[in-house]
Design a protein around this motif. Structure first.
Motif, PDB file in Angstrom:
ATOM      1  N   ALA A 152      44.345  30.156  45.370  1.00 47.57           N
ATOM      2  CA  ALA A 152      43.871  28.801  45.095  1.00 47.57           C
ATOM      3  C   ALA A 152      42.365  28.694  45.295  1.00 47.57           C
ATOM      4  O   ALA A 152      41.683  27.981  44.563  1.00 47.57           O
ATOM      5  CB  ALA A 152      44.597  27.804  45.994  1.00 47.57           C
ATOM      6  N   ALA A 153      41.832  29.408  46.293  1.00 50.50           N
ATOM      7  CA  ALA A 153      40.385  29.350  46.560  1.00 50.50           C
ATOM      8  C   ALA A 153      39.590  29.924  45.395  1.00 50.50           C
ATOM      9  O   ALA A 153      38.540  29.397  45.023  1.00 50.50           O
ATOM     10  CB  ALA A 153      40.063  30.125  47.834  1.00 50.50           C
ATOM     11  N   ALA A 154      40.083  31.002  44.786  1.00 52.36           N
ATOM     12  CA  ALA A 154      39.390  31.607  43.647  1.00 52.36           C
ATOM     13  C   ALA A 154      39.426  30.667  42.449  1.00 52.36           C
ATOM     14  O   ALA A 154      38.434  30.515  41.728  1.00 52.36           O
ATOM     15  CB  ALA A 154      40.027  32.948  43.299  1.00 52.36           C
ATOM     16  N   VAL A 155      40.569  30.025  42.216  1.00 56.62           N
ATOM     17  CA  VAL A 155      40.697  29.082  41.106  1.00 56.62           C
ATOM     18  C   VAL A 155      39.764  27.897  41.314  1.00 56.62           C
ATOM     19  O   VAL A 155      39.098  27.440  40.380  1.00 56.62           O
ATOM     20  CB  VAL A 155      42.156  28.602  40.984  1.00 56.62           C
ATOM     21  N   ALA A 156      39.683  27.396  42.536  1.00 56.55           N
ATOM     22  CA  ALA A 156      38.804  26.260  42.837  1.00 56.55           C
ATOM     23  C   ALA A 156      37.336  26.627  42.639  1.00 56.55           C
ATOM     24  O   ALA A 156      36.545  25.834  42.120  1.00 56.55           O
ATOM     25  CB  ALA A 156      39.036  25.787  44.272  1.00 56.55           C
ATOM     26  N   THR A 157      36.965  27.850  43.023  1.00 51.04           N
ATOM     27  CA  THR A 157      35.583  28.304  42.835  1.00 51.04           C
ATOM     28  C   THR A 157      35.247  28.405  41.357  1.00 51.04           C
ATOM     29  O   THR A 157      34.150  28.040  40.922  1.00 51.04           O
ATOM     30  CB  THR A 157      35.379  29.664  43.517  1.00 51.04           C
TER      31      THR A 157
END
Length: 225
Positions: free
Chosen positions: A189-194
């Motif tokens: 999720a953190a990679a998608v948000a970035t």
């Protein structure tokens, strides 16, 4: 020549650092060693990093404390941290890692292919952000140059705008491909948000460029920070 991204490897055991270097060498980026939390914080004072691989169990300042210091600093708070640990005390221990600001929490022994894939995503996002900042800086420089030209000194920005638009289009295309790749791979999720944050910045820069086109208005565009 494309500048390589820097990846910070933090572990108090030299053999673990050597293993990480062997796994990540295929990414062809700059790998920086730190054998303690203090040494890692010192490295972060002067260099920019795409991602940090941080061992949890270290003597003195452990991984959780090191991460807390990193997240308190304005310069480093947005750097992704991947925790690596040889122990697993259950969900509570894992939650503590995420609470400390980690984007991922991996138990040893880990799959080298999985670790390399996760790191490569954050490296690619970092490189896209660097390109975006370069394009914004170039546009600011041109706008300042046009403003300082003085009476009777007309500058023709059409050529530069066309070049900027073409460069931005290339970055937009790469960002779109990356977002699709993240969706396909069910990434963190953190990679998608970035990636979504990067796309929003690209949209802002595109609007700024469009505002400079003849006939679109005379107001100065607001550039993404």
């Amino acid at each position: 020549m494309v500048q390589k991204a820097k990846i910070l490897l933090v572990d108090d055991r030299p053999e673990n650092l050597l293993a990480l270097e062997a796994i990540l060498s295929a990414l062809d980026q700059t790998l920086v060693r730190a054998s303690s939390g203090e040494e890692a914080l010192k490295a972060l004072l002067t260099d920019d990093f795409a991602v940090i691989l941080l061992d949890v169990q270290m003597p003195g300042m452990d991984g959780f404390e090191t991460a807390a210091h990193i997240k308190r600093r304005e310069r480093t708070r947005d750097i992704p941290i991947i925790f690596l640990t040889a122990i697993n005390h259950g969900p509570h221990h894992t939650f503590r890692g995420y609470a400390a600001g980690a984007v991922d929490y991996i138990s040893k022994p880990f799959d080298p292919w999985v670790l390399r894939a996760k790191v490569s995503v954050f490296v690619e996002l970092y490189m896209k952000n660097c390109k975006l900042r370069e394009q914004a800086a170039l546009l600011r420089l041109q706008l300042e140059s046009d403003t300082d030209g003085g009476p009777g000194h007309e500058r023709e920005p059409a050529g530069l705008l066309a070049e900027l638009s073409a460069r931005l289009a290339a970055v937009e295309e790469q960002a779109e491909a990356l977002s699709k790749q993240l969706d396909d791979e069910s990434a963190d999720a953190a990679a998608v948000a970035t990636a979504a944050h990067l796309e929003r910045k690209l949209t802002g820069l595109r609007r700024a460029l469009d505002a400079l086109e003849p006939g679109t208005g005379s107001g100065a565009p607001v550039l993404p920070s």
